[in-house]
Structure formats: structure tokens, C-alpha cells
Write an enzyme that holds these catalytic residues in place. Structure first.
Site, short mmCIF file in Angstrom:
data_model
loop_
_atom_site.label_atom_id
_atom_site.label_comp_id
_atom_site.label_asym_id
_atom_site.label_seq_id
_atom_site.Cartn_x
_atom_site.Cartn_y
_atom_site.Cartn_z
N GLY A 1 -7.21 4.36 3.48
CA GLY A 1 -7.36 3.31 2.46
C GLY A 1 -8.66 3.36 1.67
O GLY A 1 -8.86 2.58 0.76
N ASN B 1 -3.59 9.64 -7.05
CA ASN B 1 -2.39 10.49 -7.07
C ASN B 1 -1.11 9.68 -6.89
O ASN B 1 -0.03 10.24 -6.70
CB ASN B 1 -2.48 11.54 -5.97
CG ASN B 1 -3.59 12.55 -6.23
OD1 ASN B 1 -3.54 13.30 -7.20
ND2 ASN B 1 -4.61 12.56 -5.38
N ARG C 1 -11.56 8.19 -2.77
CA ARG C 1 -11.92 9.61 -2.60
C ARG C 1 -13.43 9.80 -2.47
O ARG C 1 -13.90 10.50 -1.57
CB ARG C 1 -11.39 10.39 -3.81
CG ARG C 1 -11.40 11.90 -3.59
CD ARG C 1 -10.87 12.60 -4.84
NE ARG C 1 -9.59 12.08 -5.26
CZ ARG C 1 -9.06 12.25 -6.48
NH1 ARG C 1 -9.73 12.96 -7.37
NH2 ARG C 1 -7.88 11.73 -6.79
N ASP D 1 -0.01 5.11 0.83
CA ASP D 1 -0.22 6.07 1.92
C ASP D 1 -0.29 5.34 3.26
O ASP D 1 -1.14 4.47 3.45
CB ASP D 1 -1.53 6.84 1.71
CG ASP D 1 -1.48 7.72 0.47
OD1 ASP D 1 -0.38 8.10 0.06
OD2 ASP D 1 -2.56 8.01 -0.08
N ASP E 1 0.88 -1.16 0.00
CA ASP E 1 0.00 0.00 0.00
C ASP E 1 0.93 1.22 0.00
O ASP E 1 2.11 1.11 0.38
CB ASP E 1 -0.85 -0.05 1.28
CG ASP E 1 -1.65 1.20 1.48
OD1 ASP E 1 -2.42 1.56 0.59
OD2 ASP E 1 -1.48 1.83 2.54
P1 B16 Z 1 -6.84 10.00 -3.73
P2 B16 Z 1 -3.70 4.09 0.06
C1 B16 Z 1 -5.61 5.96 0.02
O1 B16 Z 1 -4.32 5.55 -0.29
C2 B16 Z 1 -5.63 6.84 1.26
O2 B16 Z 1 -5.28 6.09 2.41
C3 B16 Z 1 -7.03 7.38 1.45
O3 B16 Z 1 -7.08 8.21 2.59
C4 B16 Z 1 -7.45 8.16 0.19
O4 B16 Z 1 -8.78 8.64 0.32
C5 B16 Z 1 -7.34 7.23 -1.01
O5 B16 Z 1 -6.02 6.74 -1.12
C6 B16 Z 1 -7.69 7.93 -2.30
O6 B16 Z 1 -6.74 8.93 -2.56
O7 B16 Z 1 -7.87 11.01 -3.35
O8 B16 Z 1 -5.44 10.56 -3.84
O9 B16 Z 1 -7.25 9.26 -5.00
O10 B16 Z 1 -3.62 4.04 1.54
O11 B16 Z 1 -4.63 3.06 -0.56
O12 B16 Z 1 -2.35 4.14 -0.62
MG MG Z 2 -2.82 3.17 3.32
#
Ligand code: B16
Ligand code: MG
Length: 211
Positions: A45, A117, A48, A10, A8
Site C-alpha cells: 500500500g 499502474n 513507489r 493490489d 484497494d
Molecule cells: P506502483 P495498492 C500499492 O497498490 C502496492 O500495494 C504497493 O506495494 C506499491 O508500491 C504501490 O501500489 C505503488 O505502485 O509502483 O505501481 O505505482 O495496494 O494501493 O493498490
Molecule cells: Mg493493497
């Protein structure tokens, strides 16, 4: 036997939690909706749009799908500005050294992240091109706890799901890995998840599992 590792992003490779918090808080404040760090933890996780639904749980107003898309875009624009502050200094020595050691041992490695992102974050922290495959929010239609993002990562690596270890900080990610037939290592908040096969109190402990 573990033949490949799916990380993963973030909360595992780097920490963007604070930026997500700041961006969601800015949006919630503008809309007059209560939002705090405890609610932010529930977004770990989560995609959005699903995160937005959680933020809007405390709103009296019902938003149309078009309005929701605008709100999610507003949050993402704010988040992207914050991401510009990220640099290779945001990759810890421990994570960098562990990743290099795993590569040295010949483990194929992929990213499995809900974030759209992902590629920008990897570039900012100096990991563009490092992983053998990247599966993220741009190639999936179902968010964690659905296993799609990890199954795509395994497929991109040319590995069977049962040969892959997923490293996750979110409960939704541990559930996704197990639903996908993979082993799961929990770190941070997910280390306590009952379905986790391994509990990591630090990233470098991965070497104890894999070497
Ligand atoms: P984005 P991961 C997740 O990343 C984040 O933990 C989560 O808080 C976020 O809403 C999600 O990505 C979507 O992110 O808005 O940048 O598309 O933990 O799966 O790496
Ligand atoms: Mg994560």
C-alpha cells in the site's frame, strides 16, 4: 449507512505482491542491498518512492533525488514486464462474482489504489471500465496513510466519505480510510488491524456486510 464501496487494488482485487517483490529484489540485488519478503511486506500500500526509501534503508550509500528517481524507474520497468503476464485468469471467480453481485445490488464502486499502474492492471485482468470511478497514484500527491486517494474516490463517486466502505489489505490503507472518515474492512494482513470496522476472512464475506 454504507452506500458505496471503494476497493484497494493490489492485495484486494488481485495479487501483484509477488511481482513487486521480484522487481524490488532484482533492484536490491543489483545494488548489493539485503532485501527479503519481510521487508517487502512493509511496502504493502506504500507509494513507489516511499517504498524505495524503505528498500534503501539498508544501503550505506546516500542517493541523490535524481538517482532515486532513476532507481524507481528501473524497478517499475522490471515490474511492468512482469505485469504483462497478467490476464483475466488472475481475477478469481470469488472476486468476480462478488463484484457482480454488488453491482447488481446497485452499489457505486470505485478503486482507491496507490499504484500508478492501476489502469494497466485493471485492463490486464479484464476490469477496464467496470468501476464507476478510479482514484490512483496518478491523481494524488500524498500516499496512504494519508486519506487523499480515498477522498478523491468518494468525490468521483459523488458520495460523502461517511457513506463509503473502504476494503483494504494494508495497515496504511485502514489508517487512511479512518482518517478520511470512512468505514474500513480489512482483508489479509489488515484484517487484524485494530481500527478496522470489519474483518474479512474472504472477499465474498463483503456480501454479509452489505446485503
Ligand atoms: P506502483 P495498492 C500499492 O497498490 C502496492 O500495494 C504497493 O506495494 C506499491 O508500491 C504501490 O501500489 C505503488 O505502485 O509502483 O505501481 O505505482 O495496494 O494501493 O493498490
Ligand atoms: Mg493493497
Amino acid at each position: 449507512m454504507i452506500k458505496a464501496v471503494i476497493f484497494d487494488l493490489d492485495g484486494v482485487i488481485c495479487s501483484t505482491d509477488e511481482f513487486h517483490y521480484e522487481a524490488w529484489k532484482t533492484l536490491a540485488d543489483r545494488l548489493g542491498i539485503y532485501f527479503d519478503r519481510k521487508i517487502n511486506e512493509r511496502l504493502r500500500g506504500v507509494s513507489r518512492m516511499d517504498s524505495l526509501d524503505i528498500v534503501l534503508e539498508r544501503s550505506d550509500k546516500a542517493y541523490t533525488p535524481e538517482e532515486k528517481l532513476e532507481l524507481a524507474t528501473e524497478k517499475n520497468e522490471c515490474y511492468k514486464k512482469l505485469l504483462m503476464k497478467m490476464s483475466p485468469a488472475d481475477l478469481s471467480d470469488e472476486v468476480r462474482e462478488t463484484l457482480l453481485a454488488l453491482r447488481e445490488k446497485g452499489y457505486p464502486m470505485a478503486i482507491g489504489s496507490s499504484s500508478k499502474n492501476t489502469k494497466q492492471i485493471l485492463k490486464n485482468i479484464g476490469l477496464e471500465g467496470f468501476f464507476n470511478a478510479v482514484s490512483d497514484g496518478t491523481n494524488i500527491s500524498r500516499s496512504k496513510p494519508d486519506p487523499e486517494v480515498f477522498l478523491c474516490a468518494a468525490e468521483y463517486l459523488g458520495q460523502k466519505p461517511c457513506d463509503c466502505l473502504v476494503v483494504e489489505d494494508a495497515d496504511a490503507g485502514i489508517i487512511a480510510a479512518k482518517r478520511g472518515g470512512m468505514s474500513a474492512a480489512g482483508i489479509g494482513p489488515a484484517a487484524e488491524h485494530p481500527e478496522a470496522d470489519y474483518r474479512l476472512d474472504s472477499f465474498s464475506k463483503l456480501k454479509e456486510i452489505l446485503f
